[in-house]
Design an enzyme around this catalytic site. Structure first.
Site, mmCIF file in Angstrom:
data_model
loop_
_atom_site.group_PDB
_atom_site.id
_atom_site.type_symbol
_atom_site.label_atom_id
_atom_site.label_comp_id
_atom_site.label_asym_id
_atom_site.label_seq_id
_atom_site.Cartn_x
_atom_site.Cartn_y
_atom_site.Cartn_z
ATOM 1 N N GLU A 225 -3.054 -2.962 -10.088
ATOM 2 C CA GLU A 225 -3.569 -4.131 -9.382
ATOM 3 C C GLU A 225 -3.340 -3.928 -7.849
ATOM 4 O OE1 GLU A 225 -3.445 -7.523 -12.834
ATOM 5 O OE2 GLU A 225 -1.661 -7.402 -11.550
ATOM 6 N N CYS B 237 -2.409 -5.743 -0.116
ATOM 7 C CA CYS B 237 -1.048 -5.334 -0.900
ATOM 8 C C CYS B 237 -1.728 -4.249 -1.720
ATOM 9 C CB CYS B 237 -0.609 -6.485 -1.520
ATOM 10 S SG CYS B 237 0.817 -6.003 -2.324
ATOM 11 N N CYS C 86 6.479 0.931 -13.141
ATOM 12 C CA CYS C 86 7.615 1.064 -11.986
ATOM 13 C C CYS C 86 8.933 1.293 -12.765
ATOM 14 C CB CYS C 86 7.876 -0.352 -11.571
ATOM 15 S SG CYS C 86 9.297 -0.484 -10.137
ATOM 16 N N CYS D 186 13.524 -4.602 -11.838
ATOM 17 C CA CYS D 186 14.396 -5.756 -11.192
ATOM 18 C C CYS D 186 14.011 -6.909 -12.233
ATOM 19 C CB CYS D 186 13.525 -5.991 -9.744
ATOM 20 S SG CYS D 186 13.572 -4.526 -8.919
ATOM 21 N N CYS E 241 11.023 -9.425 -11.230
ATOM 22 C CA CYS E 241 9.700 -9.243 -11.237
ATOM 23 C C CYS E 241 8.980 -8.647 -12.387
ATOM 24 C CB CYS E 241 9.772 -8.035 -10.302
ATOM 25 S SG CYS E 241 8.212 -7.122 -9.559
ATOM 26 N N GLU F 23 7.550 1.724 -6.792
ATOM 27 C CA GLU F 23 8.576 1.987 -5.490
ATOM 28 C C GLU F 23 7.876 3.141 -4.980
ATOM 29 O OE1 GLU F 23 10.551 2.407 -2.844
ATOM 30 O OE2 GLU F 23 11.673 0.899 -3.962
ATOM 31 N N HIS G 106 17.468 -9.621 -1.810
ATOM 32 C CA HIS G 106 17.517 -10.610 -2.864
ATOM 33 C C HIS G 106 18.909 -11.075 -3.342
ATOM 34 C CE1 HIS G 106 13.378 -9.845 -2.890
ATOM 35 N NE2 HIS G 106 13.557 -8.612 -3.743
ATOM 36 N N CYS H 114 3.541 -12.550 -4.979
ATOM 37 C CA CYS H 114 4.668 -11.505 -5.050
ATOM 38 C C CYS H 114 5.420 -11.661 -6.604
ATOM 39 C CB CYS H 114 5.429 -12.000 -4.005
ATOM 40 S SG CYS H 114 6.976 -11.023 -3.788
#
Length: 387
Positions: free
Chosen positions: A119, A134, A141, A145, A148, A199, A254, A372
């Site tokens: 995406e 973006c 990934c 996290c 996420c 990443e 975070h 996000c």
């Protein structure tokens, strides 16, 4: 220490190679030209007996004019255009779906030749004719996290340079923004944030190659100051990124303690907060004019106390920094809640009083899961394993 960093960097690059994308060649044998470096383009044409100036012409048509049809490259003689069309292609990713949010954020689900999908999101500025694209660097990934949505999808493979550049070029197609505007002209697609799926520093070679193409002044011509690369803290690659690319840096922080960050950003177990912040202090070009952005997702009752805000101020001392406070964007099955606006405002006030710009980011594209941490391709794909 530098020897250890070098060894770790080589280990990361070797592991990344296991997830390499398939060759950029069509089933009929034609080679994809998007994603080739200038040197590779010269070599491809030299194999046809063509001189280097021909590569310069092609570069202009592909990256400045945005042309995908050799027949439209009018500065090249007809017989040569026919020869190029037989051997090469100038492609774009297939847009499997395109969604536009009520706030005009646009999200594409791009499908690649092997059926994998990622995406990409365009976020228009609410106050001016510009905005950020973006872009993603991996299918899935590895980081997991906990807040996420993308992290719930396993890594399938890296994207190639053609696929990374292609996202921006397809977004440009969508907004009719060819030929490339000069730097003093307004651009709708004015900045790139490399913070989509994946990443980027775990796919460094392909990402770096793509960004060099995007920054080339004779093509797309987006300056390094208009590109921000976001990392969760792959410390050994941060130095190389700064030295070789010099783009803006964003760090997904975070948390202010290793105990909490170990839990919500598992990469912290390998590269803890102090190592990460030391790498930020070393990052070339960081200054008050080019601050490092720290991303901080506000999780209710988890990382949003005033004591944690004060600790964040202490940790960032001496780093030219801006802190983006991001309301947590819920997704189906997520284990967290969004901090209240009142608590987020208290957190921001402590940072602002200490001299740090700390905007509370307004979520964009939530209604199409484009905000996000919400990006995730729904289709489950079989991981491709290199032979």
């Amino acid at each position: 220490m530098s020897d250890l960093t070098s060894v770790e960097r080589e280990r990361i690059l070797a592991k990344s190679a296991l997830f390499n994308p398939p060759e950029a060649t069509l089933p009929d044998g034609r080679r994809e030209l998007v994603g080739l470096s200038r040197e590779e383009l010269v070599a491809e044409l030299a194999a046809l007996g063509e001189k280097p100036f021909r590569a310069k012409q092609l570069w202009h048509w592909i990256y400045h004019q945005g042309v995908t049809d050799f027949a439209a490259m009018t500065s090249i003689a007809g017989p040569m255009r026919a020869k190029l069309a037989e051997r090469f292609t100038v492609g774009r990713p297939e847009a499997a779906t395109v969604q536009t949010s009520a706030d005009e954020t646009r999200k594409w689900l791009f499908r690649w030749r092997d059926g994998q999908e990622v995406e990409t999101v365009y976020i228009p500025d609410r106050h001016a004719d510009r905005g950020a694209v973006c872009i993603s660097t991996q299918v899935g990934c590895t980081l997991s996290c906990r807040f996420c949505h993308t992290g719930t999808q396993k890594l399938v493979r890296n994207l190639g340079a053609a696929e990374i550049v292609g996202q921006f070029m397809a977004a440009r197609d969508s907004y009719g923004e060819w030929p490339s505007p000069k730097d003093d002209q307004p651009r709708l697609l004015s900045t790139i944030v490399v913070m989509g799926m994946g990443e980027p520093l775990y796919n460094y070679e392909n990402t770096a190659k793509a960004l060099r193409i995007i920054m080339d002044g004779e093509g797309i011509g987006l300056s390094r100051r208009r590109i921000t690369l976001s990392t969760s803290g792959v410390v050994p690659m941060m130095d190389r990124c700064g030295q070789e690319l010099g783009v803006n840096l964003a760090v997904s922080l975070h948390a202010v303690t290793d105990e909490l960050r170990d839990e919500i950003v598992p990469l912290n177990r390998k590269y803890p907060i102090q190592e990460l912040l030391d790498a930020c202090r070393r990052y070339p070009g960081a200054s008050n004019a080019r601050r490092i952005t720290f991303e901080y997702v506000m999780l209710r009752g988890v990382n949003d106390s005033e004591a944690e805000a004060r600790e964040l101020v202490r940790l960032l001392q001496g780093i030219p920094a801006k802190i983006n406070l991001i309301p947590f964007n819920p997704w189906p099955g997520s284990p967290y809640q969004t901090s209240t606006y009142e608590q987020t405002a208290k957190f921001a006030a402590i940072l602002n009083d200490a001299g740090y710009s700390s905007p509370i980011r307004r979520p964009r594209g939530r209604d199409i899961l484009a905000a996000c941490g919400q990006l995730k391709t729904e289709s489950e794909r079989t991981r491709r394993v290199s032979a």
